[in-house]
Every structure is written in structure tokens, then in C-alpha cells.
Design an enzyme around this catalytic site. Structure first.
Site, PDB file in Angstrom:
ATOM      1  N   HIS A 122      54.736   3.902  55.061  1.00 15.40           N
ATOM      2  CA  HIS A 122      53.619   2.792  54.897  1.00 15.40           C
ATOM      3  C   HIS A 122      52.179   3.186  55.437  1.00 15.40           C
ATOM      4  O   HIS A 122      51.362   4.032  55.187  1.00 15.40           O
ATOM      5  CB  HIS A 122      53.688   1.642  54.815  1.00 15.40           C
ATOM      6  CG  HIS A 122      53.751   0.747  53.918  1.00 15.40           C
ATOM      7  ND1 HIS A 122      52.910   0.693  52.771  1.00 15.40           N
ATOM      8  CD2 HIS A 122      53.461  -0.869  53.698  1.00 15.40           C
ATOM      9  CE1 HIS A 122      52.201  -0.692  52.702  1.00 15.40           C
ATOM     10  NE2 HIS A 122      52.730  -1.591  53.411  1.00 15.40           N
ATOM     11  N   HIS A 161      51.499   9.504  45.073  1.00 18.17           N
ATOM     12  CA  HIS A 161      51.412   7.448  45.438  1.00 18.17           C
ATOM     13  C   HIS A 161      51.840   7.314  43.895  1.00 18.17           C
ATOM     14  O   HIS A 161      51.855   7.926  42.810  1.00 18.17           O
ATOM     15  CB  HIS A 161      50.237   6.760  45.186  1.00 18.17           C
ATOM     16  CG  HIS A 161      50.264   5.639  45.262  1.00 18.17           C
ATOM     17  ND1 HIS A 161      50.402   4.110  45.428  1.00 18.17           N
ATOM     18  CD2 HIS A 161      49.680   4.993  47.355  1.00 18.17           C
ATOM     19  CE1 HIS A 161      50.311   3.174  45.576  1.00 18.17           C
ATOM     20  NE2 HIS A 161      49.956   3.431  47.412  1.00 18.17           N
ATOM     21  N   ASP A 209      45.877   7.776  52.358  1.00 14.26           N
ATOM     22  CA  ASP A 209      45.813   7.775  53.799  1.00 14.26           C
ATOM     23  C   ASP A 209      45.023   9.192  54.033  1.00 14.26           C
ATOM     24  O   ASP A 209      44.699   9.380  55.171  1.00 14.26           O
ATOM     25  CB  ASP A 209      47.548   8.032  53.666  1.00 14.26           C
ATOM     26  CG  ASP A 209      48.692   7.129  53.902  1.00 14.26           C
ATOM     27  OD1 ASP A 209      47.377   5.910  53.624  1.00 14.26           O
ATOM     28  OD2 ASP A 209      49.443   6.843  52.463  1.00 14.26           O
TER      29      ASP A 209
END
Length: 276
Positions: A122, A161, A209
Site C-alpha cells: 500500500h 493496479h 507509486d
């Protein structure tokens, strides 16, 4: 630690009215930023002044990087704070809503979210992507780095994702802005190389990210800078979810378990009339 300290200093933290919750939140987010140590030294405090729309990003910048805050870099950071504020019912947001369902105060709600955010799948995922990009930039090629991840059975950080079959739209926005950041070209090229190299084995696309990692690598930030940005931004989203949850039926998020293990041993019969 900053959230716990802020809660202890707020005697009205149990006021769960919208006005009370918003009052707590307005003090909490700047407190989170102010609790981070300055990386640029005391002289950077001047960069924290100002009442512009990007003032939170401006105050956060010297706590992430010792490099001067140029306009393109601040634009990336300010945009990232907006994009990361909320993202459907992510794991940390669900935890925050469960806490709010029990009528925990806003600081406890944020603490619940932070506990989940710290997971490597996460909020901490950008740190793994940062380390990978640093290695790719140093080696000049993504092939050996990606191969090492695949050989060890590890996921390639910053890719894929569960909500998107293509590229994370948040990453698309940030990559476009990162192209204007001075000195970001090597990190951007490394990110593109990682995506292209991995695509030979599996069709994964860049996520947010990886975009955060490009910013942190390009501007000399520590590996956990992306996680800090994520936490500050998502705090606003958790508070918004808490406001909604406080208006719902309390404890509505109470799933029931179903036991499927071995049957427990039978109780020892004992003599008649013995105490139990």
C-alpha cells in the site's frame, strides 16, 4: 506519534459533529507536516511561508528534499497531494471507516488508516519502487534489476493496479508534470525502461507509486518520501470518509465469522455437582 500527540492535546477530540471533526482536521494535517524534520536545514523555513493554494506542498517540500523547491517540482508535489487524497475503498480507507463506524475520534480514525498504509503493498510501495529506480539509474539498464525481481519471485514495484487494466491515470498526470522537472530525465527514462522490460514477461503498466518514485529519485529525496506524501494526502480523505461514516448506523461494519476448524474437545464430565 504526531497523531497521538495531537489527539492528547485536543480535549474536544470526541466532538464528532461535522464542525468539530473539521476543526480537528484543519489542525491535524499541518501538524503531520510540521512533525517531519527539515532536510534542508533551518534556512528552508522561509519556503514554508505563504498562503497560496500550494502552500501545503511548499511547507512539505523542505521536509522531503534538501534541493531548492522549483516551480515544476512543487507542481508535481501539489498535484500528487490532490490525487492521493482519496481512491475508493482502499485497504487503509476501509480500516479508517471501520474505526469511524465504532465512533472513534478523528485522530484514532487517522491512526487506523496509517497502520494499514505502512504495508509494503500500500503506502510503502513507493519506497520499494524508489530503491528499484535508483538501482536502474546506477546500472543504466532495467534488465538486470527486473530479472533479479523475477528470479526471486518478487513483484516488480510500481507496476500494476487491481483497479486498472492500463496505466494508472494518476501516474499519467504525474509523468506529464515530471517531464518539466529539472534533472528528472534519468529517473523518467529508468521508469520507462522498467515498464518496457517487464512488459516482455507480463503486461503490467505504471502505477502512482512509480511516479512518486521518479519524483523522489530525481529530487534527492529519501526512499520513504513517497510514503510521507501518501500519508499526508490520504489523511484528508480519511477524514472525509469519517464524516460520512459518523452519519451512518454505528457498528454497521461488523462481519460475522464462520468457524471451519476442528471441533473443540468435549468438556471433562467431572463428578456430579462439582463446580464449573
Amino acid at each position: 506519534m504526531a497523531v497521538v500527540a495531537a489527539a492528547a492535546a485536543d480535549p474536544l477530540r470526541f466532538d464528532l459533529s461535522p464542525r468539530g471533526v473539521l476543526s480537528s482536521a484543519r489542525g491535524l494535517v499541518p501538524t503531520l507536516v510540521g512533525a517531519l524534520p527539515l532536510r534542508a536545514g533551518p534556512s528552508a523555513r522561509g519556503a514554508e511561508d505563504g498562503g497560496t493554494a500550494g502552500s501545503l506542498a511548499r511547507r512539505l517540500w523542505p521536509r522531503l528534499s534538501a534541493a531548492p523547491a522549483d516551480a515544476p517540482s512543487l507542481a508535481v508535489l501539489d498535484t500528487a497531494l490532490g490525487l492521493l487524497a482519496d481512491h475508493d475503498l482502499a485497504a487503509s480507507t476501509l480500516a479508517a471507516r471501520v474505526a469511524a463506524s465504532a465512533h472513534a475520534h478523528p485522530y484514532a480514525v487517522v491512526s487506523a488508516g496509517l497502520g494499514v498504509l505502512e504495508g509494503p503493498l500500500h503506502g510503502a510501495a513507493s519506497g520499494l519502487a524508489h530503491r528499484m529506480l535508483t538501482e536502474v539509474v546506477d546500472l543504466g539498464s532495467a534488465a538486470p534489476v527486473v530479472a533479479d525481481h523475477l528470479r526471486a519471485g518478487r513483484r516488480v514495484p510500481g507496476l500494476g493496479h487491481r483497479l486498472y487494466t492500463g496505466e494508472d491515470p494518476r501516474a499519467e498526470v504525474l509523468f506529464e508534470l515530471l517531464a518539466e522537472v529539472p534533472g528528472a530525465a534519468p529517473a523518467l527514462e529508468a521508469a520507462r525502461d522498467v515498464v518496457a522490460t517487464t512488459a516482455r514477461h507480463t503486461p503490467l503498466h505504471a502505477n502512482v507509486d512509480l511516479a512518486l518514485a521518479v519524483l523522489s529519485v530525481a529530487r534527492g529525496m529519501p526512499a520513504d518520501a513517497g510514503e510521507a506524501v501518501f500519508a499526508v494526502a490520504r489523511t484528508a480523505g480519511w477524514i472525509a470518509h469519517a464524516l460520512e461514516e459518523y452519519a451512518e448506523r454505528p457498528l454497521r461494519m461488523r462481519p460475522s465469522g464462520r468457524y471451519e476448524g476442528p471441533r473443540p474437545p468435549q468438556p471433562f464430565p467431572g463428578p456430579a455437582g462439582s463446580a464449573k
